[in-house]
Enzyme design. Structure first.
Site, PDB file in Angstrom:
ATOM      1  N   LYS A   1       0.565  -1.133  -0.208  1.00  0.00           N
ATOM      2  CA  LYS A   1      -0.036  -0.110   0.214  1.00  0.00           C
ATOM      3  C   LYS A   1       0.887   1.260  -0.112  1.00  0.00           C
ATOM      4  O   LYS A   1       0.058   1.988  -0.868  1.00  0.00           O
ATOM      5  CB  LYS A   1      -0.871  -0.498   1.479  1.00  0.00           C
ATOM      6  CG  LYS A   1      -2.574  -1.023   1.034  1.00  0.00           C
ATOM      7  CD  LYS A   1      -3.109  -0.431   1.545  1.00  0.00           C
ATOM      8  CE  LYS A   1      -4.699  -1.470   1.729  1.00  0.00           C
ATOM      9  NZ  LYS A   1      -5.702  -1.257   3.247  1.00  0.00           N
TER      10      LYS A   1
ATOM     11  N   LYS B   1     -11.347  -2.755  -3.285  1.00  0.00           N
ATOM     12  CA  LYS B   1     -11.889  -2.223  -3.382  1.00  0.00           C
ATOM     13  C   LYS B   1     -10.827  -0.630  -3.617  1.00  0.00           C
ATOM     14  O   LYS B   1     -11.969   0.576  -4.112  1.00  0.00           O
ATOM     15  CB  LYS B   1     -12.781  -1.844  -1.950  1.00  0.00           C
ATOM     16  CG  LYS B   1     -11.910  -2.254  -0.490  1.00  0.00           C
ATOM     17  CD  LYS B   1     -12.969  -1.938   0.122  1.00  0.00           C
ATOM     18  CE  LYS B   1     -13.150  -3.169   1.170  1.00  0.00           C
ATOM     19  NZ  LYS B   1     -12.103  -1.960   2.134  1.00  0.00           N
TER      20      LYS B   1
ATOM     21  N   LYS C   1      -4.615  -8.550  -6.935  1.00  0.00           N
ATOM     22  CA  LYS C   1      -6.070  -8.868  -5.845  1.00  0.00           C
ATOM     23  C   LYS C   1      -6.835  -8.166  -6.164  1.00  0.00           C
ATOM     24  O   LYS C   1      -6.583  -6.742  -6.515  1.00  0.00           O
ATOM     25  CB  LYS C   1      -5.100  -9.142  -4.089  1.00  0.00           C
ATOM     26  CG  LYS C   1      -6.982  -9.320  -3.332  1.00  0.00           C
ATOM     27  CD  LYS C   1      -5.916  -8.358  -1.979  1.00  0.00           C
ATOM     28  CE  LYS C   1      -6.404  -7.010  -2.038  1.00  0.00           C
ATOM     29  NZ  LYS C   1      -7.302  -6.522  -0.072  1.00  0.00           N
TER      30      LYS C   1
HETATM   31  P1  TYM Z   1     -10.658  -5.639   3.817  1.00  0.00           P
HETATM   32  O1  TYM Z   1     -11.443  -3.877   4.555  1.00  0.00           O
HETATM   33  O2  TYM Z   1      -9.384  -4.220   3.230  1.00  0.00           O
HETATM   34  O3  TYM Z   1     -11.165  -7.058   3.639  1.00  0.00           O
HETATM   35  C1  TYM Z   1     -12.548  -7.057   4.383  1.00  0.00           C
HETATM   36  C2  TYM Z   1     -12.582  -8.630   4.283  1.00  0.00           C
HETATM   37  O4  TYM Z   1     -12.445  -8.749   2.478  1.00  0.00           O
HETATM   38  C3  TYM Z   1     -11.653  -9.477   2.248  1.00  0.00           C
HETATM   39  N1  TYM Z   1     -11.005  -9.192   1.332  1.00  0.00           N
HETATM   40  C4  TYM Z   1     -10.728 -10.667   0.113  1.00  0.00           C
HETATM   41  N2  TYM Z   1     -10.950 -11.855  -0.198  1.00  0.00           N
HETATM   42  C5  TYM Z   1     -10.641 -12.313  -0.878  1.00  0.00           C
HETATM   43  N3  TYM Z   1     -10.208 -11.954  -2.094  1.00  0.00           N
HETATM   44  C6  TYM Z   1     -10.955 -10.645  -2.584  1.00  0.00           C
HETATM   45  N4  TYM Z   1     -10.187  -9.545  -3.362  1.00  0.00           N
HETATM   46  C7  TYM Z   1     -10.177  -9.972  -1.173  1.00  0.00           C
HETATM   47  N5  TYM Z   1     -10.065  -8.845  -0.526  1.00  0.00           N
HETATM   48  C8  TYM Z   1     -10.154  -8.573   0.447  1.00  0.00           C
HETATM   49  C9  TYM Z   1     -10.695  -9.379   3.242  1.00  0.00           C
HETATM   50  O5  TYM Z   1      -9.381 -10.403   3.814  1.00  0.00           O
HETATM   51  C10 TYM Z   1     -10.548  -8.849   4.662  1.00  0.00           C
HETATM   52  O6  TYM Z   1     -11.219 -10.209   5.353  1.00  0.00           O
HETATM   53  N6  TYM Z   1      -7.352  -4.955   7.665  1.00  0.00           N
HETATM   54  C11 TYM Z   1      -8.860  -5.408   7.606  1.00  0.00           C
HETATM   55  C12 TYM Z   1     -10.267  -5.193   8.628  1.00  0.00           C
HETATM   56  C13 TYM Z   1      -9.900  -5.399   9.426  1.00  0.00           C
HETATM   57  C14 TYM Z   1     -10.185  -6.767  10.743  1.00  0.00           C
HETATM   58  C15 TYM Z   1     -10.159  -6.223  11.627  1.00  0.00           C
HETATM   59  C16 TYM Z   1     -11.159  -8.370   9.588  1.00  0.00           C
HETATM   60  C17 TYM Z   1     -10.119  -4.692  11.187  1.00  0.00           C
HETATM   61  N7  TYM Z   1      -9.875  -5.237  11.692  1.00  0.00           N
HETATM   62  C18 TYM Z   1      -9.709  -7.248  12.939  1.00  0.00           C
HETATM   63  C19 TYM Z   1     -10.650  -9.040  11.066  1.00  0.00           C
HETATM   64  C20 TYM Z   1     -10.548  -8.416  11.966  1.00  0.00           C
HETATM   65  C21 TYM Z   1      -9.078  -4.534   6.412  1.00  0.00           C
HETATM   66  O7  TYM Z   1      -8.921  -4.069   5.714  1.00  0.00           O
HETATM   67  O8  TYM Z   1      -9.696  -5.656   5.344  1.00  0.00           O
END
Ligand code: TYM
Length: 329
Positions: free
Chosen positions: A115, A200, A197
Protein backbone atom coordinates in the site's frame (compact mmCIF):
# COMPACT_ATOMS: atom_id res chain seq x y z
CA UNK A 1 -20.72 -27.96 28.52
CA UNK A 2 -18.42 -26.65 25.77
CA UNK A 3 -18.49 -22.86 25.53
CA UNK A 4 -19.60 -21.31 22.27
CA UNK A 5 -16.70 -19.83 20.33
CA UNK A 6 -16.47 -16.15 19.49
CA UNK A 7 -15.99 -14.88 15.94
CA UNK A 8 -14.75 -11.38 15.15
CA UNK A 9 -14.24 -9.79 11.75
CA UNK A 10 -14.60 -6.46 10.01
CA UNK A 11 -14.41 -4.52 6.78
CA UNK A 12 -13.10 -1.02 6.16
CA UNK A 13 -15.58 1.48 4.73
CA UNK A 14 -12.85 2.65 2.38
CA UNK A 15 -14.27 2.02 -1.08
CA UNK A 16 -16.92 0.13 -2.97
CA UNK A 17 -17.22 -3.37 -1.49
CA UNK A 18 -16.76 -6.03 -4.14
CA UNK A 19 -17.40 -9.72 -4.73
CA UNK A 20 -13.92 -10.45 -3.32
CA UNK A 21 -15.01 -9.03 0.05
CA UNK A 22 -18.24 -10.98 -0.22
CA UNK A 23 -16.74 -14.33 -1.19
CA UNK A 24 -13.59 -14.14 0.97
CA UNK A 25 -15.20 -12.69 4.10
CA UNK A 26 -18.92 -11.90 4.36
CA UNK A 27 -20.25 -15.16 2.93
CA UNK A 28 -18.21 -17.09 5.54
CA UNK A 29 -19.69 -14.94 8.31
CA UNK A 30 -23.23 -15.68 7.20
CA UNK A 31 -22.54 -19.41 7.47
CA UNK A 32 -20.94 -19.03 10.90
CA UNK A 33 -23.54 -16.95 12.66
CA UNK A 34 -25.81 -19.87 13.57
CA UNK A 35 -23.01 -21.71 15.35
CA UNK A 36 -20.96 -19.05 17.11
CA UNK A 37 -21.11 -15.76 19.00
CA UNK A 38 -20.46 -13.42 16.12
CA UNK A 39 -19.26 -9.84 16.19
CA UNK A 40 -18.87 -7.90 12.94
CA UNK A 41 -17.49 -4.41 12.83
CA UNK A 42 -17.45 -1.57 10.35
CA UNK A 43 -13.84 -0.62 10.98
CA UNK A 44 -13.93 3.10 10.23
CA UNK A 45 -10.72 3.98 12.10
CA UNK A 46 -8.89 1.62 9.75
CA UNK A 47 -10.31 3.48 6.77
CA UNK A 48 -8.73 6.79 7.82
CA UNK A 49 -5.23 5.33 7.52
CA UNK A 50 -5.50 6.70 3.98
CA UNK A 51 -7.20 10.00 3.04
CA UNK A 52 -11.00 9.89 3.10
CA UNK A 53 -13.54 12.51 2.20
CA UNK A 54 -15.57 13.01 5.40
CA UNK A 55 -18.97 13.17 3.70
CA UNK A 56 -18.15 10.08 1.68
CA UNK A 57 -16.89 8.20 4.75
CA UNK A 58 -20.12 8.93 6.65
CA UNK A 59 -22.07 7.51 3.72
CA UNK A 60 -19.85 4.43 3.36
CA UNK A 61 -20.20 3.48 7.03
CA UNK A 62 -23.96 3.09 6.52
CA UNK A 63 -23.42 1.45 3.13
CA UNK A 64 -21.18 -1.25 4.60
CA UNK A 65 -23.70 -1.84 7.41
CA UNK A 66 -26.47 -2.26 4.86
CA UNK A 67 -24.29 -4.63 2.83
CA UNK A 68 -23.77 -6.82 5.92
CA UNK A 69 -27.54 -6.95 6.41
CA UNK A 70 -28.36 -7.56 2.74
CA UNK A 71 -25.82 -10.40 2.67
CA UNK A 72 -27.70 -12.11 5.48
CA UNK A 73 -25.97 -11.03 8.68
CA UNK A 74 -28.84 -11.17 11.13
CA UNK A 75 -28.67 -8.60 13.96
CA UNK A 76 -30.69 -11.01 16.13
CA UNK A 77 -27.85 -13.51 15.90
CA UNK A 78 -24.78 -11.31 15.43
CA UNK A 79 -23.56 -8.03 16.84
CA UNK A 80 -22.91 -5.38 14.20
CA UNK A 81 -21.16 -2.21 15.35
CA UNK A 82 -19.01 0.72 14.30
CA UNK A 83 -15.42 0.52 15.52
CA UNK A 84 -15.08 4.22 16.40
CA UNK A 85 -18.15 4.00 18.69
CA UNK A 86 -16.07 1.91 21.10
CA UNK A 87 -13.01 3.96 22.15
CA UNK A 88 -11.50 0.87 23.79
CA UNK A 89 -10.22 -0.22 20.36
CA UNK A 90 -7.92 2.75 19.93
CA UNK A 91 -6.96 2.74 23.60
CA UNK A 92 -5.92 -0.90 23.44
CA UNK A 93 -4.07 -0.30 20.16
CA UNK A 94 -1.99 2.34 21.95
CA UNK A 95 -1.21 -0.05 24.80
CA UNK A 96 -0.18 -2.73 22.27
CA UNK A 97 2.06 -0.16 20.57
CA UNK A 98 3.93 0.01 23.86
CA UNK A 99 3.60 -3.62 24.96
CA UNK A 100 3.72 -6.58 22.61
CA UNK A 101 4.54 -5.02 19.22
CA UNK A 102 8.04 -4.66 17.84
CA UNK A 103 9.06 -2.40 14.98
CA UNK A 104 10.37 -5.51 13.22
CA UNK A 105 6.84 -6.99 13.25
CA UNK A 106 5.40 -4.04 11.37
CA UNK A 107 8.39 -3.81 9.03
CA UNK A 108 7.50 -7.31 7.79
CA UNK A 109 3.89 -6.57 6.88
CA UNK A 110 3.43 -7.19 3.17
CA UNK A 111 0.23 -5.16 2.95
CA UNK A 112 2.01 -2.07 4.27
CA UNK A 113 4.76 -2.55 1.68
CA UNK A 114 2.15 -2.93 -1.09
CA UNK A 115 0.00 0.00 0.00
CA UNK A 116 2.81 2.41 0.72
CA UNK A 117 4.76 1.48 -2.42
CA UNK A 118 7.42 4.05 -3.14
CA UNK A 119 5.96 6.51 -0.62
CA UNK A 120 7.05 4.72 2.56
CA UNK A 121 8.44 7.91 4.04
CA UNK A 122 5.34 10.03 3.45
CA UNK A 123 2.38 7.72 4.17
CA UNK A 124 0.63 8.15 7.53
CA UNK A 125 1.97 6.51 10.68
CA UNK A 126 -1.55 5.08 10.96
CA UNK A 127 -1.07 3.01 7.82
CA UNK A 128 2.07 1.50 9.32
CA UNK A 129 0.41 0.91 12.68
CA UNK A 130 -2.85 -0.42 11.30
CA UNK A 131 -2.21 -4.11 12.13
CA UNK A 132 -1.91 -3.15 15.81
CA UNK A 133 -5.39 -1.59 15.76
CA UNK A 134 -6.60 -4.78 14.09
CA UNK A 135 -5.01 -6.84 16.89
CA UNK A 136 -6.86 -4.67 19.42
CA UNK A 137 -10.18 -5.25 17.58
CA UNK A 138 -9.69 -8.99 17.73
CA UNK A 139 -8.23 -9.42 21.22
CA UNK A 140 -10.66 -7.11 23.00
CA UNK A 141 -13.47 -9.66 22.71
CA UNK A 142 -11.69 -12.95 23.54
CA UNK A 143 -12.05 -13.94 19.91
CA UNK A 144 -11.42 -17.58 18.97
CA UNK A 145 -11.82 -17.37 15.20
CA UNK A 146 -11.22 -14.58 12.67
CA UNK A 147 -12.79 -15.35 9.28
CA UNK A 148 -10.92 -13.30 6.65
CA UNK A 149 -9.51 -13.42 3.15
CA UNK A 150 -5.96 -14.61 2.48
CA UNK A 151 -4.49 -11.08 2.57
CA UNK A 152 -5.35 -10.64 6.27
CA UNK A 153 -3.72 -13.82 7.57
CA UNK A 154 -0.43 -12.12 8.33
CA UNK A 155 -2.23 -9.50 10.43
CA UNK A 156 -4.02 -12.18 12.46
CA UNK A 157 -0.63 -13.86 13.03
CA UNK A 158 0.59 -10.59 14.52
CA UNK A 159 -2.47 -10.45 16.81
CA UNK A 160 -1.51 -13.91 18.07
CA UNK A 161 2.08 -12.80 18.74
CA UNK A 162 0.93 -9.68 20.57
CA UNK A 163 -1.48 -11.71 22.73
CA UNK A 164 1.23 -14.22 23.63
CA UNK A 165 3.77 -11.55 24.52
CA UNK A 166 1.27 -9.60 26.60
CA UNK A 167 0.16 -12.75 28.42
CA UNK A 168 3.79 -13.71 29.10
CA UNK A 169 4.31 -10.42 30.84
CA UNK A 170 0.98 -9.92 32.62
CA UNK A 171 -0.75 -13.31 32.95
CA UNK A 172 -3.59 -14.86 31.08
CA UNK A 173 -5.44 -11.81 29.77
CA UNK A 174 -5.99 -12.48 26.07
CA UNK A 175 -7.22 -15.50 24.13
CA UNK A 176 -5.05 -16.59 21.21
CA UNK A 177 -7.20 -16.23 18.08
CA UNK A 178 -7.01 -18.16 14.86
CA UNK A 179 -7.54 -16.98 11.28
CA UNK A 180 -9.91 -19.01 9.13
CA UNK A 181 -9.84 -18.60 5.36
CA UNK A 182 -11.97 -20.26 2.73
CA UNK A 183 -10.45 -23.19 0.86
CA UNK A 184 -11.79 -21.74 -2.37
CA UNK A 185 -12.24 -18.00 -2.81
CA UNK A 186 -9.87 -16.67 -0.13
CA UNK A 187 -8.22 -14.50 -2.77
CA UNK A 188 -10.36 -13.34 -5.68
CA UNK A 189 -8.14 -11.77 -8.30
CA UNK A 190 -8.54 -8.70 -10.49
CA UNK A 191 -10.53 -9.26 -13.72
CA UNK A 192 -7.93 -7.55 -15.90
CA UNK A 193 -4.79 -8.73 -14.10
CA UNK A 194 -5.19 -12.12 -12.42
CA UNK A 195 -1.82 -11.79 -10.68
CA UNK A 196 -3.25 -9.01 -8.48
CA UNK A 197 -5.95 -9.16 -5.81
CA UNK A 198 -9.36 -7.66 -6.60
CA UNK A 199 -9.28 -4.59 -4.38
CA UNK A 200 -11.94 -2.08 -3.36
CA UNK A 201 -9.37 0.71 -3.44
CA UNK A 202 -8.40 -0.04 -7.06
CA UNK A 203 -8.50 3.11 -9.22
CA UNK A 204 -9.65 1.12 -12.23
CA UNK A 205 -13.07 -0.25 -11.30
CA UNK A 206 -13.02 -2.51 -14.39
CA UNK A 207 -10.82 -4.80 -12.29
CA UNK A 208 -13.65 -5.36 -9.81
CA UNK A 209 -17.29 -6.28 -9.59
CA UNK A 210 -18.72 -4.07 -6.86
CA UNK A 211 -21.70 -5.42 -4.95
CA UNK A 212 -23.60 -2.25 -5.84
CA UNK A 213 -22.45 -2.10 -9.48
CA UNK A 214 -25.05 -1.43 -12.08
CA UNK A 215 -25.83 -5.02 -13.20
CA UNK A 216 -25.43 -4.37 -16.93
CA UNK A 217 -21.97 -2.88 -16.46
CA UNK A 218 -21.02 -5.79 -14.17
CA UNK A 219 -21.95 -8.18 -16.97
CA UNK A 220 -19.79 -6.22 -19.39
CA UNK A 221 -16.84 -6.41 -17.01
CA UNK A 222 -17.10 -10.21 -16.99
CA UNK A 223 -17.29 -10.37 -20.78
CA UNK A 224 -14.19 -8.13 -20.99
CA UNK A 225 -12.25 -10.01 -18.29
CA UNK A 226 -8.89 -11.28 -19.51
CA UNK A 227 -8.50 -14.99 -20.23
CA UNK A 228 -5.44 -17.22 -20.60
CA UNK A 229 -3.85 -18.69 -23.70
CA UNK A 230 -5.38 -21.95 -24.94
CA UNK A 231 -9.09 -22.60 -24.92
CA UNK A 232 -9.74 -25.25 -22.26
CA UNK A 233 -11.77 -24.43 -19.17
CA UNK A 234 -9.79 -26.11 -16.42
CA UNK A 235 -8.85 -25.07 -12.89
CA UNK A 236 -5.10 -24.54 -12.98
CA UNK A 237 -4.16 -21.40 -11.00
CA UNK A 238 -0.48 -21.67 -11.92
CA UNK A 239 -0.84 -21.92 -15.70
CA UNK A 240 -4.34 -20.50 -16.16
CA UNK A 241 -4.78 -17.90 -13.41
CA UNK A 242 -7.50 -15.93 -15.21
CA UNK A 243 -9.74 -18.94 -15.88
CA UNK A 244 -9.08 -20.33 -12.39
CA UNK A 245 -10.26 -17.01 -10.95
CA UNK A 246 -13.39 -16.92 -13.12
CA UNK A 247 -14.17 -20.54 -12.23
CA UNK A 248 -13.86 -19.67 -8.54
CA UNK A 249 -16.24 -16.71 -8.91
CA UNK A 250 -18.69 -18.90 -10.86
CA UNK A 251 -18.55 -21.66 -8.24
CA UNK A 252 -18.99 -19.30 -5.29
CA UNK A 253 -21.71 -17.03 -6.66
CA UNK A 254 -23.51 -19.77 -8.59
CA UNK A 255 -23.22 -22.36 -5.84
CA UNK A 256 -21.51 -24.99 -8.03
CA UNK A 257 -18.52 -27.27 -7.65
CA UNK A 258 -15.48 -26.33 -9.74
CA UNK A 259 -15.09 -29.99 -10.80
CA UNK A 260 -18.66 -29.97 -12.05
CA UNK A 261 -18.10 -26.76 -14.01
CA UNK A 262 -15.00 -28.23 -15.68
CA UNK A 263 -17.15 -31.14 -16.89
CA UNK A 264 -20.03 -28.93 -18.00
CA UNK A 265 -17.71 -26.75 -20.07
CA UNK A 266 -15.47 -29.51 -21.40
CA UNK A 267 -16.67 -28.97 -24.99
CA UNK A 268 -17.21 -25.25 -24.79
CA UNK A 269 -15.02 -22.20 -25.25
CA UNK A 270 -14.21 -19.11 -23.22
CA UNK A 271 -16.98 -17.10 -24.92
CA UNK A 272 -19.80 -19.41 -23.78
CA UNK A 273 -18.28 -19.73 -20.33
CA UNK A 274 -18.03 -15.98 -19.81
CA UNK A 275 -21.55 -15.41 -21.11
CA UNK A 276 -22.93 -17.88 -18.56
CA UNK A 277 -20.79 -16.42 -15.79
CA UNK A 278 -22.09 -12.95 -16.68
CA UNK A 279 -25.64 -14.32 -16.17
CA UNK A 280 -24.68 -15.84 -12.80
CA UNK A 281 -23.23 -12.49 -11.71
CA UNK A 282 -26.33 -10.68 -12.95
CA UNK A 283 -28.61 -12.97 -10.96
CA UNK A 284 -26.47 -12.72 -7.84
CA UNK A 285 -26.26 -8.92 -7.96
CA UNK A 286 -29.96 -8.50 -8.75
CA UNK A 287 -30.96 -10.59 -5.70
CA UNK A 288 -28.40 -8.88 -3.51
CA UNK A 289 -29.34 -5.36 -4.54
CA UNK A 290 -33.05 -5.98 -4.16
CA UNK A 291 -32.40 -6.88 -0.51
CA UNK A 292 -30.00 -3.94 -0.10
CA UNK A 293 -32.51 -1.44 -1.48
CA UNK A 294 -35.09 -2.42 1.12
CA UNK A 295 -32.83 -1.35 4.00
CA UNK A 296 -32.86 2.32 4.95
CA UNK A 297 -30.02 4.42 6.34
CA UNK A 298 -32.03 4.76 9.52
CA UNK A 299 -32.30 0.97 9.89
CA UNK A 300 -28.52 0.85 9.59
CA UNK A 301 -28.02 3.61 12.18
CA UNK A 302 -30.30 1.82 14.64
CA UNK A 303 -28.53 -1.48 14.20
CA UNK A 304 -25.13 0.12 14.78
CA UNK A 305 -26.41 1.82 17.93
CA UNK A 306 -27.91 -1.46 19.18
CA UNK A 307 -24.60 -3.17 18.52
CA UNK A 308 -22.72 -0.47 20.41
CA UNK A 309 -24.93 -0.93 23.44
CA UNK A 310 -24.51 -4.70 23.40
CA UNK A 311 -20.75 -4.63 23.09
CA UNK A 312 -19.67 -1.67 25.19
CA UNK A 313 -19.72 -3.59 28.48
CA UNK A 314 -17.56 -6.41 27.18
CA UNK A 315 -14.98 -3.98 25.85
CA UNK A 316 -14.90 -1.93 29.05
CA UNK A 317 -14.56 -5.03 31.22
CA UNK A 318 -11.52 -6.19 29.29
CA UNK A 319 -9.99 -2.71 29.32
CA UNK A 320 -10.27 -2.45 33.10
CA UNK A 321 -8.23 -5.65 33.42
CA UNK A 322 -5.67 -4.38 30.93
CA UNK A 323 -5.33 -0.99 32.63
CA UNK A 324 -4.82 -2.69 35.99
CA UNK A 325 -2.30 -5.12 34.62
CA UNK A 326 -0.05 -2.39 33.22
CA UNK A 327 -0.37 -0.23 36.34
CA UNK A 328 -2.39 2.79 35.26
CA UNK A 329 -5.20 1.76 37.66
P1 TYM B 1 -10.57 -5.13 4.06
O1 TYM B 1 -11.57 -4.09 4.38
O2 TYM B 1 -9.48 -4.80 3.12
O3 TYM B 1 -11.30 -6.41 3.48
C1 TYM B 1 -12.41 -7.00 4.13
C2 TYM B 1 -12.37 -8.49 4.03
O4 TYM B 1 -12.42 -8.91 2.67
C3 TYM B 1 -11.34 -9.78 2.39
N1 TYM B 1 -10.91 -9.56 1.01
C4 TYM B 1 -10.86 -10.50 0.07
N2 TYM B 1 -11.14 -11.81 0.09
C5 TYM B 1 -10.99 -12.51 -1.06
N3 TYM B 1 -10.57 -11.95 -2.22
C6 TYM B 1 -10.29 -10.63 -2.29
N4 TYM B 1 -9.89 -10.08 -3.43
C7 TYM B 1 -10.44 -9.84 -1.11
N5 TYM B 1 -10.24 -8.53 -0.84
C8 TYM B 1 -10.52 -8.38 0.46
C9 TYM B 1 -10.26 -9.39 3.38
O5 TYM B 1 -9.32 -10.41 3.57
C10 TYM B 1 -11.08 -9.10 4.61
O6 TYM B 1 -11.39 -10.29 5.29
N6 TYM B 1 -7.76 -5.00 8.17
C11 TYM B 1 -8.97 -5.53 7.58
C12 TYM B 1 -10.21 -5.15 8.35
C13 TYM B 1 -10.14 -5.44 9.81
C14 TYM B 1 -10.33 -6.69 10.42
C15 TYM B 1 -10.21 -6.45 11.81
C16 TYM B 1 -10.60 -7.97 9.93
C17 TYM B 1 -9.91 -4.52 10.79
N7 TYM B 1 -9.95 -5.14 12.00
C18 TYM B 1 -10.34 -7.48 12.74
C19 TYM B 1 -10.73 -8.99 10.86
C20 TYM B 1 -10.59 -8.76 12.24
C21 TYM B 1 -9.10 -5.02 6.18
O7 TYM B 1 -8.55 -4.02 5.83
O8 TYM B 1 -9.96 -5.73 5.40
Amino acid sequence: MPTIKTIFSGIQPSGRLNIGNYIGAISQWVEMQSHYNCIFSVVDYHAITVKQDSEELRKRILEVTKIYLAAGIDPEKSIIFQQSAIPAHTELAWIFNCYGTHMSDLNKMTQFKDKSGKNQESVSVGLYDYPVLMAADILLYDTDIVPVGEDQKQHVELARDIARRFNNEFGDIFKIPQAVVRQEGAKIMSLLDPTRKMSKSDDNQNNCIALLDDVASAQKKIIRAVTDSGSEIVYDPLHKPAIANLLTIYAQLGNRQIKRLEKDYADKGYGDFKKDLADIVLKFLTDFQSKYNKISDNDAREILEDGRKKIEKIANGKMERVRKSIGVR
